[in-house]
Every structure is written in C-alpha cells, then in structure tokens.
Design a protein around this motif. Structure first.
Motif, PDB file in Angstrom:
ATOM      1  N   THR A 107       0.703  -1.035  -0.426  1.00 24.56           N
ATOM      2  CA  THR A 107       0.265   0.011  -0.258  1.00 24.56           C
ATOM      3  C   THR A 107       0.966   1.237  -0.166  1.00 24.56           C
ATOM      4  OG1 THR A 107       0.245   0.276   2.918  1.00 24.56           O
ATOM      5  CG2 THR A 107      -1.770  -0.848   1.288  1.00 24.56           C
ATOM      6  N   ARG A 118      -3.363  -0.642  12.163  1.00 24.36           N
ATOM      7  CA  ARG A 118      -4.682   0.379  10.912  1.00 24.36           C
ATOM      8  C   ARG A 118      -3.341   0.842  10.417  1.00 24.36           C
ATOM      9  NH1 ARG A 118      -9.302  -1.018  11.433  1.00 24.36           N
ATOM     10  NH2 ARG A 118      -9.925  -1.909  13.807  1.00 24.36           N
ATOM     11  N   LYS A 133      -6.124   7.369   7.989  1.00 22.73           N
ATOM     12  CA  LYS A 133      -7.511   7.254   6.871  1.00 22.73           C
ATOM     13  C   LYS A 133      -8.040   5.458   7.169  1.00 22.73           C
ATOM     14  CE  LYS A 133      -5.692  11.017   4.888  1.00 22.73           C
ATOM     15  NZ  LYS A 133      -5.106  11.743   3.666  1.00 22.73           N
ATOM     16  N   PRO A 134      -9.540   5.584   6.622  1.00 19.00           N
ATOM     17  CA  PRO A 134      -9.044   4.273   5.655  1.00 19.00           C
ATOM     18  C   PRO A 134      -8.387   2.918   5.596  1.00 19.00           C
ATOM     19  CG  PRO A 134     -11.283   5.540   6.189  1.00 19.00           C
ATOM     20  CD  PRO A 134      -9.824   6.637   5.605  1.00 19.00           C
ATOM     21  N   GLY A 146      -9.431  -0.336   4.609  1.00 25.35           N
ATOM     22  CA  GLY A 146     -10.221  -1.050   3.624  1.00 25.35           C
ATOM     23  C   GLY A 146      -9.209  -2.243   3.287  1.00 25.35           C
ATOM     24  N   ILE A 147      -8.279  -2.867   3.677  1.00 26.99           N
ATOM     25  CA  ILE A 147      -7.911  -4.336   3.628  1.00 26.99           C
ATOM     26  C   ILE A 147      -7.645  -5.131   4.218  1.00 26.99           C
ATOM     27  CG2 ILE A 147      -5.852  -5.499   3.657  1.00 26.99           C
ATOM     28  CD1 ILE A 147      -4.742  -2.722   2.132  1.00 26.99           C
ATOM     29  N   ARG A 157      -6.565  -7.975  12.474  1.00 27.52           N
ATOM     30  CA  ARG A 157      -5.941  -7.013  12.087  1.00 27.52           C
ATOM     31  C   ARG A 157      -4.810  -6.495  13.110  1.00 27.52           C
ATOM     32  NH1 ARG A 157      -7.122  -2.337   8.673  1.00 27.52           N
ATOM     33  NH2 ARG A 157      -9.276  -2.663   6.876  1.00 27.52           N
ATOM     34  N   THR A 166      -8.217  -5.410  -0.842  1.00 22.76           N
ATOM     35  CA  THR A 166      -9.084  -3.916  -0.982  1.00 22.76           C
ATOM     36  C   THR A 166     -10.358  -4.052  -1.040  1.00 22.76           C
ATOM     37  OG1 THR A 166      -7.200  -3.025  -1.557  1.00 22.76           O
ATOM     38  CG2 THR A 166      -8.553  -1.164  -1.004  1.00 22.76           C
ATOM     39  N   ALA A 167     -10.938  -3.801  -0.322  1.00 20.47           N
ATOM     40  CA  ALA A 167     -12.674  -3.412  -0.058  1.00 20.47           C
ATOM     41  C   ALA A 167     -12.561  -2.733  -1.218  1.00 20.47           C
ATOM     42  CB  ALA A 167     -13.233  -3.177   1.040  1.00 20.47           C
ATOM     43  N   VAL A 168     -13.560  -2.326  -2.293  1.00 23.42           N
ATOM     44  CA  VAL A 168     -14.392  -1.397  -3.272  1.00 23.42           C
ATOM     45  C   VAL A 168     -15.624  -1.168  -2.788  1.00 23.42           C
ATOM     46  CG1 VAL A 168     -14.823  -1.533  -5.668  1.00 23.42           C
ATOM     47  CG2 VAL A 168     -12.484  -3.052  -5.389  1.00 23.42           C
ATOM     48  N   GLN A 169     -16.099   0.125  -2.993  1.00 22.67           N
ATOM     49  CA  GLN A 169     -17.499   0.306  -2.651  1.00 22.67           C
ATOM     50  C   GLN A 169     -18.275   0.391  -4.843  1.00 22.67           C
ATOM     51  OE1 GLN A 169     -17.358   4.474  -1.002  1.00 22.67           O
ATOM     52  NE2 GLN A 169     -19.623   4.322  -0.060  1.00 22.67           N
TER      53      GLN A 169
END
Length: 84
Positions: free
Chosen positions: A32, A41, A46-47, A49-50, A61, A79-82
């Motif tokens: 990342t 974290r 910042k978030p 999202g993994i 985590r 990675t989370a995808v919105q």
C-alpha cells in the motif's frame, strides 16, 4: 558461483523475495505504501479497507504485526471496493 535461490512468498499471486523478520503488516505496508500500526491500522488515520489471508486463513488486523511470514506461504491482500 552462488546458485542458492532466495526464499519467496506469493503475494496476490506474485513471487516476492522473503526477507528475514517480514510480517504481514510489513507486506501490507509494502503493497500500500502506507505505514501500518501494531493494531493493523494505517498510521495516517485514514481508512485502510484491506483484509489479509495467509494460506487461505484470514488474519485479524491485531495479529498482522506479530504474524511472521515464512518461505512458500501464500498471502492474499484484498482491498474493499465500494459500488453498487
């Protein structure tokens, strides 16, 4: 001539040289480009999202920093995808 082959892990299907003492948190940071805290974290707050799976088992985590990687392990970092 040195013909010793360096140990590797697979990260998202790609071979990556394994360095001694590499943790899951280190692998996430490398992928990342962000610093990761001991709690898993992003250090910038910042978030992230993994999610991470090591040899097909999700790693919480809170365990990223103390989970050391070993040769020939498979790491999937997703990675989370919105979207909708």
């Amino acid at each position: 001539m040195n013909t010793a082959q360096q140990d590797t892990i697979l990260v998202n299907g790609n071979p990556v040289p394994l360095t001694e003492g590499l943790s899951v948190a280190d692998a996430v940071a490398d992928l990342t480009g962000r610093d990761i805290t001991a709690a898993g974290r992003a250090a910038d707050g910042k978030p992230l999202g993994i999610a991470v799976a090591l040899d097909h088992a999700v790693i919480p985590r809170a365990r990223w920093s103390d989970t050391m990687l070993e040769a020939n392990q498979t790491v999937e970092i997703v990675t989370a995808v919105q979207g909708g």
